[in-house]
Design an enzyme around this catalytic site. Structure first.
Site, PDB file in Angstrom:
ATOM      1  N   LEU A 157       0.832  -1.205   0.000  1.00  0.00           N
ATOM      2  CA  LEU A 157       0.000   0.000   0.000  1.00  0.00           C
ATOM      3  C   LEU A 157       0.871   1.261   0.000  1.00  0.00           C
ATOM      4  O   LEU A 157       0.429   2.330   0.391  1.00  0.00           O
ATOM      5  CB  LEU A 157      -0.960  -0.022   1.203  1.00  0.00           C
ATOM      6  N   SER A 158       2.117   1.105  -0.433  1.00  0.00           N
ATOM      7  CA  SER A 158       3.039   2.227  -0.623  1.00  0.00           C
ATOM      8  C   SER A 158       3.416   2.950   0.659  1.00  0.00           C
ATOM      9  O   SER A 158       3.443   4.182   0.713  1.00  0.00           O
ATOM     10  CB  SER A 158       2.467   3.247  -1.614  1.00  0.00           C
ATOM     11  N   SER A 160       6.340   3.055   1.641  1.00  0.00           N
ATOM     12  CA  SER A 160       7.612   3.734   1.345  1.00  0.00           C
ATOM     13  C   SER A 160       7.369   5.069   0.639  1.00  0.00           C
ATOM     14  O   SER A 160       8.003   6.072   0.963  1.00  0.00           O
ATOM     15  CB  SER A 160       8.548   2.832   0.543  1.00  0.00           C
ATOM     16  N   GLU A 206      13.992   6.545  -4.043  1.00  0.00           N
ATOM     17  CA  GLU A 206      13.652   5.124  -3.955  1.00  0.00           C
ATOM     18  C   GLU A 206      14.528   4.282  -4.888  1.00  0.00           C
ATOM     19  O   GLU A 206      15.032   3.232  -4.504  1.00  0.00           O
ATOM     20  CB  GLU A 206      12.162   4.928  -4.277  1.00  0.00           C
ATOM     21  N   ASP A 218       3.450   5.272  -7.286  1.00  0.00           N
ATOM     22  CA  ASP A 218       3.144   5.435  -5.861  1.00  0.00           C
ATOM     23  C   ASP A 218       3.420   6.861  -5.398  1.00  0.00           C
ATOM     24  O   ASP A 218       2.637   7.454  -4.647  1.00  0.00           O
ATOM     25  CB  ASP A 218       3.985   4.465  -5.028  1.00  0.00           C
TER      26      ASP A 218
HETATM   27  C1  GLA Z   1       4.910  -1.086  -7.119  1.00  0.00           C
HETATM   28  C2  GLA Z   1       5.807   0.002  -7.702  1.00  0.00           C
HETATM   29  C3  GLA Z   1       5.055   0.859  -8.702  1.00  0.00           C
HETATM   30  C4  GLA Z   1       4.335   0.008  -9.730  1.00  0.00           C
HETATM   31  C5  GLA Z   1       3.559  -1.126  -9.067  1.00  0.00           C
HETATM   32  C6  GLA Z   1       2.957  -2.078 -10.062  1.00  0.00           C
HETATM   33  O1  GLA Z   1       3.901  -0.506  -6.363  1.00  0.00           O
HETATM   34  O2  GLA Z   1       6.287   0.825  -6.665  1.00  0.00           O
HETATM   35  O3  GLA Z   1       5.944   1.750  -9.307  1.00  0.00           O
HETATM   36  O4  GLA Z   1       5.227  -0.494 -10.685  1.00  0.00           O
HETATM   37  O5  GLA Z   1       4.362  -1.863  -8.164  1.00  0.00           O
HETATM   38  O6  GLA Z   1       1.976  -1.439 -10.798  1.00  0.00           O
END
Ligand code: GLA
Length: 432
Positions: A157-158, A160, A206, A218
């Site tokens: 869920l991002s 980072s 990142e 993200d």
């Molecule tokens: C991760 C990466 C994104 C994207 C997704 C897949 O979340 O951080 O940049 O590539 O995977 O869509």
């Protein structure tokens, strides 16, 4: 990070329903709670009040997976779950950082020593933002930082990107960089161009400092999303459109299933997928796969050409996913535009099946979550994010949220898997 109960409001912890197994919810903190937590941690560690608290959201991607690094389209929303950064400037080039989620205590890094490869763990995401801002010519110095977050860690869920974006807007404010602008009362950012620049800074942090070769969706979601809207991101030129996304108005909800299956983008699988796409683009003589994706005849010719070469079967399946997935983003947006929101279901389902079969980034837990949600009445369900673990999303009737979550929790228990955690995703405001 968990509580049980009725999840119609993402900031409240719902009441428990007693069926077979307990269902674990991950409610979002409200802004006041998040800011107070970070402020209190800062004061307890550094002995003073911070100059301010900034925050940034995690995201779920509605559709358009593994398209960003191919110049494609993606459609994320910002989650109500946010990472809170309490920060003060320092007069030297020392960064001190502490996180409520990391029991390792206070870490200290000198910016002069902060080069790619030199900073490990979560500090790389924080220091990486300062490093990337300095690389871009901004006079950013040391700072003290305390982090607290309700974005589930390692859940796809991002977390980072939320960490990077919270630091980026904090440093923007503390050093008067003039890039982040403000977020208005409706949850819209006032300076998208500046935020696009900050998103690129976070991507550098990142990719180069943390060593994760991710594609940028993200960071764009966390910095450029708008409350009540999905972010239609065109990764070819970095442009965005805000697509109204108010599921409650349609009697619907987006259920997030954090499978708690481990995933990591620093590990090789994500990098391999990206490398396969870049190899395919090289063989086809194009800059990105987007160049063959928008024209069905060009796509068919590209697939035929790849099939004839070395590793043809593998590259065909990878490229087919990317081409079809970009088209599915368009299909999804069209349904939203006509108000036929449940009409997005087949595109969600096809996206998951393609990620499972052609792109091979799903896993047992994600497939079980998706299959169970579909069998329990979801209009569509798919993994979200990079895959290899992490989270799935299901579009469900608002009144069916608990029942679908219960069915998924029961299926995980029956399969002997770690209990998943659930959240309801409502499109929230960007970093600020
Ligand atoms: C991760 C990466 C994104 C994207 C997704 C897949 O979340 O951080 O940049 O590539 O995977 O869509």
């Amino acid at each position: 990070m968990s509580a049980a109960g009725t999840p119609t409001d993402p900031t409240t912890a719902p009441e428990s329903t007693t069926m077979s197994v307990d269902v674990t919810w991950t409610p979002a903190w409200d802004r006041t709670e998040g800011e107070e937590r970070a402020r209190a941690l800062f004061a307890s560690v550094y002995g003073t009040a911070p100059a301010g608290v900034w925050s940034a959201p995690g995201r779920v991607n509605l559709i358009g997976e593994h398209t960003d690094y191919n110049g494609g389209l993606a459609l994320p929303i910002a989650l109500p779950h946010r990472t809170y950064a309490a920060v003060s400037r320092r007069d030297d080039d020392v960064v001190r950082l502490v996180s409520a989620q990391e029991p390792t205590g206070v870490r200290e890094v000198r910016l002069a020593d902060a080069v790619p490869g030199a900073v490990t763990g979560w500090a790389a995401y924080v220091v990486g933002v300062a490093w990337a801002l300095r690389e871009a010519g901004h006079a950013v110095g040391g700072f003290d930082l305390a982090i607290d977050s309700c974005v589930p860690f390692g859940a796809g869920l991002s977390s980072s990107a939320a960490l990077e974006a919270s630091v980026a807007v904090a440093l923007d404010a503390l050093h008067d960089l003039g890039l982040a602008g403000t977020v208005d009362a409706a949850g819209a950012a006032t300076d998208d161009a500046g935020r696009s620049t900050l998103a690129q800074v976070c991507v550098r942090a990142e990719n180069e400092m943390a060593g994760a070769p991710t594609g940028g969706m993200d960071q764009a979601a966390s910095l450029r999303a708008r409350a009540g809207h999905a972010l239609l991101l065109d990764c070819l030129d970095g442009s965005v459109q805000h697509v109204p996304f108010d599921l409650a108005a349609h009697g619907l909800a987006l259920l997030v299933v954090d499978t708690r299956a481990e995933h990591s983008h620093v590990s090789g699988e994500y990098a391999q997928r990206r490398a396969s796409c870049e190899e395919a683009a090289r063989r086809l003589g194009v800059g990105t796969l987007r160049e063959v994706a928008d024209d069905p005849q060009a796509a068919a010719r590209a697939l035929a050409a790849l099939a004839a070469g070395e590793d043809g079967d593998l590259l065909v399946r990878r490229v087919r996913h990317v081409v079809d997935e970009i088209a599915r983003v368009g299909e999804f947006v069209t349904h939203l535009g006509t108000g036929d929101v449940t009409g997005v279901g087949p595109a969600m389902d096809a996206s998951h099946d393609s990620l499972r079969d052609d792109y091979e980034v799903s896993c047992r837990e994600l497939d079980l979550a998706v299959d169970t949600a579909r069998a329990s009445g979801a209009h569509g369900a798919r993994m979200t994010g990079g895959g290899f673990g992490g989270s799935a999303i299901a579009l469900v009737d608002a009144g069916a949220v608990e029942g679908v979550a219960q069915a998924v929790a029961d299926a995980f228990a029956a399969a002997g898997l770690h209990a998943p955690a659930f959240a309801v995703a409502v499109a929230g405001p960007p970093a600020g």
